[in-house]
Every structure is written in C-alpha cells, then in structure tokens.
Design an enzyme around this catalytic site. Structure first.
Site, PDB file in Angstrom:
ATOM      1  N   CYS A   2       0.831  -1.195   0.000  1.00 12.06           N
ATOM      2  CA  CYS A   2       0.000   0.000   0.000  1.00 12.06           C
ATOM      3  C   CYS A   2       0.870   1.250   0.000  1.00 12.06           C
ATOM      4  O   CYS A   2       2.071   1.192   0.227  1.00 12.06           O
ATOM      5  CB  CYS A   2      -0.905   0.029   1.239  1.00 12.06           C
ATOM      6  SG  CYS A   2      -1.993  -1.400   1.385  1.00 12.06           S
ATOM      7  N   GLY A  31      -0.614   0.561  -5.118  1.00 12.42           N
ATOM      8  CA  GLY A  31      -1.909  -0.068  -4.889  1.00 12.42           C
ATOM      9  C   GLY A  31      -2.958   0.482  -5.819  1.00 12.42           C
ATOM     10  O   GLY A  31      -3.136   1.695  -5.903  1.00 12.42           O
ATOM     11  N   ASN A 105       0.500   0.420   5.971  1.00  7.61           N
ATOM     12  CA  ASN A 105       1.123  -0.393   4.932  1.00  7.61           C
ATOM     13  C   ASN A 105       1.913  -1.496   5.620  1.00  7.61           C
ATOM     14  O   ASN A 105       2.779  -1.216   6.449  1.00  7.61           O
ATOM     15  CB  ASN A 105       2.066   0.467   4.076  1.00  7.61           C
ATOM     16  CG  ASN A 105       2.858  -0.359   3.075  1.00  7.61           C
ATOM     17  OD1 ASN A 105       2.390  -1.390   2.605  1.00  7.61           O
ATOM     18  ND2 ASN A 105       4.050   0.097   2.749  1.00  7.61           N
ATOM     19  N   GLY A 106       1.623  -2.756   5.296  1.00  5.82           N
ATOM     20  CA  GLY A 106       2.347  -3.864   5.900  1.00  5.82           C
ATOM     21  C   GLY A 106       1.422  -5.009   6.232  1.00  5.82           C
ATOM     22  O   GLY A 106       0.339  -5.143   5.656  1.00  5.82           O
ATOM     23  N   TYR A 260      11.421  -3.886  -7.108  1.00  8.37           N
ATOM     24  CA  TYR A 260      10.191  -3.740  -7.889  1.00  8.37           C
ATOM     25  C   TYR A 260       9.266  -2.622  -7.446  1.00  8.37           C
ATOM     26  O   TYR A 260       8.812  -1.828  -8.274  1.00  8.37           O
ATOM     27  CB  TYR A 260       9.408  -5.066  -7.857  1.00  8.37           C
ATOM     28  CG  TYR A 260       8.068  -5.010  -8.569  1.00  8.37           C
ATOM     29  CD1 TYR A 260       7.992  -5.114  -9.951  1.00  8.37           C
ATOM     30  CD2 TYR A 260       6.878  -4.846  -7.864  1.00  8.37           C
ATOM     31  CE1 TYR A 260       6.773  -5.056 -10.617  1.00  8.37           C
ATOM     32  CE2 TYR A 260       5.656  -4.794  -8.511  1.00  8.37           C
ATOM     33  CZ  TYR A 260       5.611  -4.896  -9.887  1.00  8.37           C
ATOM     34  OH  TYR A 260       4.410  -4.833 -10.527  1.00  8.37           O
ATOM     35  N   THR A 308       9.797  -1.570 -14.850  1.00  5.64           N
ATOM     36  CA  THR A 308      10.727  -1.551 -13.724  1.00  5.64           C
ATOM     37  C   THR A 308      12.139  -1.955 -14.111  1.00  5.64           C
ATOM     38  O   THR A 308      13.116  -1.462 -13.541  1.00  5.64           O
ATOM     39  CB  THR A 308      10.212  -2.485 -12.607  1.00  5.64           C
ATOM     40  OG1 THR A 308       8.814  -2.272 -12.439  1.00  5.64           O
ATOM     41  CG2 THR A 308      10.913  -2.196 -11.295  1.00  5.64           C
ATOM     42  N   ASP A 370      14.172  -8.830 -16.740  1.00  4.02           N
ATOM     43  CA  ASP A 370      13.006  -8.535 -15.897  1.00  4.02           C
ATOM     44  C   ASP A 370      13.490  -8.294 -14.475  1.00  4.02           C
ATOM     45  O   ASP A 370      14.566  -8.746 -14.081  1.00  4.02           O
ATOM     46  CB  ASP A 370      12.008  -9.687 -15.929  1.00  4.02           C
ATOM     47  CG  ASP A 370      10.578  -9.232 -15.671  1.00  4.02           C
ATOM     48  OD1 ASP A 370      10.390  -8.064 -15.260  1.00  4.02           O
ATOM     49  OD2 ASP A 370       9.650 -10.037 -15.881  1.00  4.02           O
ATOM     50  N   ASP A 371      12.662  -7.558 -13.695  1.00  4.51           N
ATOM     51  CA  ASP A 371      13.065  -7.270 -12.312  1.00  4.51           C
ATOM     52  C   ASP A 371      13.042  -8.525 -11.458  1.00  4.51           C
ATOM     53  O   ASP A 371      13.879  -8.708 -10.572  1.00  4.51           O
ATOM     54  CB  ASP A 371      12.160  -6.185 -11.710  1.00  4.51           C
ATOM     55  CG  ASP A 371      10.695  -6.509 -11.873  1.00  4.51           C
ATOM     56  OD1 ASP A 371      10.183  -7.346 -11.104  1.00  4.51           O
ATOM     57  OD2 ASP A 371      10.053  -5.936 -12.770  1.00  4.51           O
TER      58      ASP A 371
END
Length: 540
Positions: A2, A31, A105-106, A260, A308, A370-371
């Site tokens: 988030c 998000g 966030n978490g 990312y 990314t 790619d990441d």
C-alpha cells in the site's frame, strides 16, 4: 502493498485534500485496488471519501471539494490480507477515544491472538478482516488507557510504544487525531518505508508523511527524512516531536522495494532506487556473461520488460556491449499485472498491456531482462509473445534471485505453490515459463547492489529468497494458515461469494452476511456498509 500519506498545512483555512489526492496519484503504483482520503476540518470534524478504484476515478473534483480541512490522511491499497470489499478501503476511523483516522502499509503475523485480545479483553469490535483496522484499534485501546480528557504528545508516544510491544510484523502507519495533528510510526525492524518532509509558507511550515520521497519532490517539500525503525513522529501546528518507542531490533528494510515496488525516482532509507537498479544491472551482467559463455550462447539484443527493469537492462547492455532495444510497447492505461488480484486476470492483462515489435525480435537471440520472476504468469506470456513474432531464442535474466518463499510482510506472493521457482531449479523454471535459458541474480550481488549506497544498513529483509523472517514468529503452521487464506483461488471465491450474497440481499440481524471473515465475536457489517463516517464517494 500500500501507499500511505499524511499532510498537515499550517494554515487551517486551506484545504489539504487537493494535494493529498495529487500525492496519492504519485503513489498509485503501490496499490490500484482502492483509495481514500479523510480530512479534519473545523471543530475536529472528519470528512471522508474512499472506495474501490483508481485515484483518478474515486477522487474526482466533486469528491475532493467535499473534503474540508487543513490536515488529512490518504491511502492507496492492494489487499494482501482480507478481501477486496470497499469496506476495507482505507483510511479507517474510530470515534473513541478522541477520534482517530488511520492508514497502514504492511502485515501483522499475530492477528489471531490480537483479535482474541480485542474481543475478550479490550471489548472492541473489529468490523473487517483487515489487520489495518486491528492496528487502529490497538492504538485506540492504548490511548484509552490514559483515561484523560485531553492527551499530549507523551501520552501518544506511550500508546504507540504499547502497540509495538503487543504486535509483531511489518507496519508503516500514518494516523490523525481530531483537532490535534498527524502521527507516523514504523515497526522496530523498519521493514516498510515511511518518511517526512516540510515546506516553508508565508504563515509557517507545512508537513508531509509519505511512503516514498517522490511525493515530497513533486509537492515542493524539502528535507526528506526517513522515520526510523521503532520511531514515532507527532506533528501539530505547534511543532514536531520525535521519540524512539519500540524495542531495539535489527534494521531490515524490505529489499523487494528496491527490486520492484518503489518508483525509481524515490530515495528510501538513504538509498536511491534508481542507482540501486543501475547497480543490479551491472552485477547481473557479470552473471549473465559467465552463464552464456558456459553454455556457448550468443545474444543479439537486450530488451527490457517494461517498466521496472529498464534501468537495470540498460546498464547490463552497456556492460556487455550489446544493443539495447525497446522491443515491447506498453499500453499505459493497464495497471501493474503483479498487483492485479487473480491469476487469470494477470494472464489476460499481459497481452493487453504489452505488444511485441517483430522488428526487434525476428530471427534474433533475445536477452529479456526482468526485475523478478514471481508466479511466472507474466514471464510465460511475454516469452511466448517474443517467439510469436520470430525470436530464435529467448533468454531471461532476472534482477532478483529465485523467489521460493512466502512474503508475510505485506506483499501479495504468499502461497509457495503459486511461485514458479518453488521446488524448481533454474532449468526447470526455464522449462515452466518457456524460456531457452534463465539467469538469476545471486543474493549476495543483489544485497551489495543496494547496500553500497547506505553501508550503515547491515541487513535487508530477503525472506522471499531465503525463508528467514527477521521478526520471528513465522513457522510452518502459520505459513499454511496464511496460504489457505490468501491463495488466488480462495480470494476469487471470496469475491464471488460476496457478490452472490449482495445480489440475494441476504441479511442477518439487519446486516449483510459475509464469508471468510476473520473478525471479533460480534455481528459483522457487510461489504457495502459504511461504518462510522459519512462517505462522500459517488454522492452528487
């Protein structure tokens, strides 16, 4: 994962909502499921607008005009715990004590025991299955223990310290107390990011909390500073108070933020995301060169998987002296596939999102950078797209090591069986996604790529690569329970059942029924019920 935000303007007559909305659009990459804003206006009254959807759709001009007040909290959400019901859009609110708004966030790893405490001891009703609401009520319960008519900064620090002693997991939080100010705090390990900045005005200083520094840059704030692990920061119009209130623990920011999640133009914990990704490309180039020589394979062109991996791919190509080309053209109006709920939706949206140009692929041995490779859904589709337009061989280079373990700290990759690297070696992964060869960054090289920009950080959370969880408290029983709750097929079933329940209009005690809810023992409000604050979303 988030994005969180808090804003306090020195002039209370100026509305904070327009800038909060702009700031949330800068955090939209964190998000895309839901978003919301709560502001605090005259006499401590809160004004709210939140719903499922993108910032541009939920927080339009009409909605923002109804959000009055010179301070507020904002949130963008992708669900890793709970469901996608709009009742779980943040910020959350409780009226007692003092009126608190909260964004998080978490992810907590001890929710069941905390829910039991809320129900049996604190006697607080948890209305959703979101651990963010649980954190809010833990904070409120600790504040309630002061028993004061009016609280001060020391009381708030004491309450946050109590919360940190009670819960385990990753949390970066922003809160607002009615008529008082805004607050931010971070878990003792500092796994999730949050920082602060200020801006001088004619009347004083405005203050900002945000998940990433890009918000401060874009809104004209300066002096960006990370909230330290275990630290709480309280900002009122009278000043700033800071205090370390958590237990001393190993500082271990999540390395996947740099791989990312974070924007490349952000700086987290003193580390430039952009520079770290450049270093990832340099280190990966050495590994790729070694593996290609061992296999006797030559590469004609390096092509990034947008967006990314672009920075790393360019550095890799320069180091290997190979042509760098943009072989995939991206439709910018499709969201990030990694954070789309449901495997089928992710797969369908890859081809909507990207188009392969035959000009850059036809007849060539292509190195795709790619990441990371998570579920393998996106990689498989992209490799097939490259072969469909004529690529001879497709070699994939990943900036991250193989992801074989659950993330329990707020990233939606919990079920190990959903991870393409789980139980597979590099050759088997290549076969599973249809690549001719897969080359992974080594974990020591990844850590060195990030740590070199802030050597004071000795440890990163690398649990998705190692299965070692810095907070402790994660065992096989916990992982099985988490996987059963969060697996793609379960989340899809919750969404279907929720919709069916709404269409049938089923109710219990006048409240909508819901399925698969982890909550307190009391009655549960339904997904479409607004609890506590009037929600101005979609109100003309």
């Amino acid at each position: 994962m988030c994005g969180i935000l808090g804003l306090l303007l020195h002039d209370p007559s100026v509305d904070a909502a327009p800038e909060i909305s702009e700031a949330l659009s800068l955090l939209q990459h964190r998000g895309q499921d839901a978003c919301g804003i709560v502001t605090c206006g005259p006499k401590g009254r809160f004004f709210q607008c939140k719903a499922n959807g993108m910032v541009r759709d939920v927080l339009d001009e009409k909605a923002i005009a109804k959000l009055i007040g010179g301070m507020g909290v904002g949130h963008v959400r992708y669900p890793t715990a709970g469901s996608s019901d709009h009742a779980e859009a943040q910020p959350f609110y409780v009226n007692s004590p003092y009126g608190i708004v909260f964004a998080h966030n978490g992810n907590l790893i001890d929710s069941p025991s905390l829910l039991q405490y809320m129900d049996a001891t604190a006697h607080r009703h948890i209305n959703t299955s979101s651990d963010s609401e649980l954190l809010l009520n833990l904070f409120a319960d600790n504040l309630q223990k002061t028993g004061k008519f009016r609280i001060n900064e020391d009381d708030i620090f004491t309450a946050i310290g109590g919360l940190m002693r009670q819960c385990t997991g990753a949390y970066a939080c922003v809160a607002m107390l009615a008529g008082f100010g805004v607050i931010a705090f971070r878990d003792p390990n500092g796994i999730r990011p949050v920082g602060m900045a200020s801006r001088k005005t004619d009347t004083g200083r405005d203050y900002l909390f945000a998940s990433e520094s890009i918000v401060a840059d874009a809104l004209g704030f300066s002096g960006w500073e990370d909230v330290k692990p275990g630290e709480a920061v309280i900002i009122t119009r009278s000043g700033v108070s800071r205090k370390h209130v958590g237990a001393h623990a190993t500082f271990a920011p999540d390395i996947f933020e740099f791989v990312y999640f974070a924007r490349p133009d952000s700086v987290l914990d003193g580390i430039s995301v952009y520079r770290s990704r450049m270093a990832m490309g340099d280190a990966l180039a050495i590994e790729v060169d070694k593996v290609l020589k061992e296999r006797g394979i030559t590469v004609d062109v390096v092509i990034p998987v947008p967006d990314t991996s672009r920075v790393a791919a360019l550095n890799l190509a320069q180091k290997l002296k190979l042509p760098y080309r943009e072989g995939f053209i991206k439709n910018r109006y499709v969201g990030r596939t990694f954070i789309m709920p449901g495997q089928q939706m992710r797969r369908k949206n890859v081809r909507r999102k990207l188009n392969a140009m035959a000009l850059e692929f036809s007849g060539k041995n292509v190195l795709l950078v790619d990441d990371s490779i998570v579920r393998g859904t996106t990689s498989e589709e992209i490799i097939q797209m490259a072969k469909d337009v004529g690529a001879k061989k497709v070699i994939v280079a990943s900036c991250a090591p193989p992801i074989r373990h659950s993330n329990v700290y707020g990233i939606d990759m919990p079920s190990r069986t959903e991870l393409v690297a789980y139980g597979r070696n590099a050759e088997e992964i290549a076969e599973a996604i249809g690549a001719d060869l897969v080359v992974f960054q080594t974990l020591p090289d990844l850590i060195a790529s990030v740590r070199q920009f802030n050597p004071s950080i000795s440890t990163f959370d690398c649990s998705v690569f190692t299965g070692e969880y810095v907070t402790g408290g994660v065992n096989e029983e916990y992982l099985h329970r988490l996987e059963s709750l969060r697996a793609d097929n379960v989340k899809n079933k919750v969404a279907v059942n929720s919709r069916e329940g709404q269409s049938e209009g089923s109710r219990a005690n006048g409240l909508h029924n819901r399925v698969n809810i982890v909550a307190s023992g009391g009655p549960v409000n339904g997904a479409d019920d607004t609890v506590g604050l009037h929600n101005t979303w979609n109100i003309s």
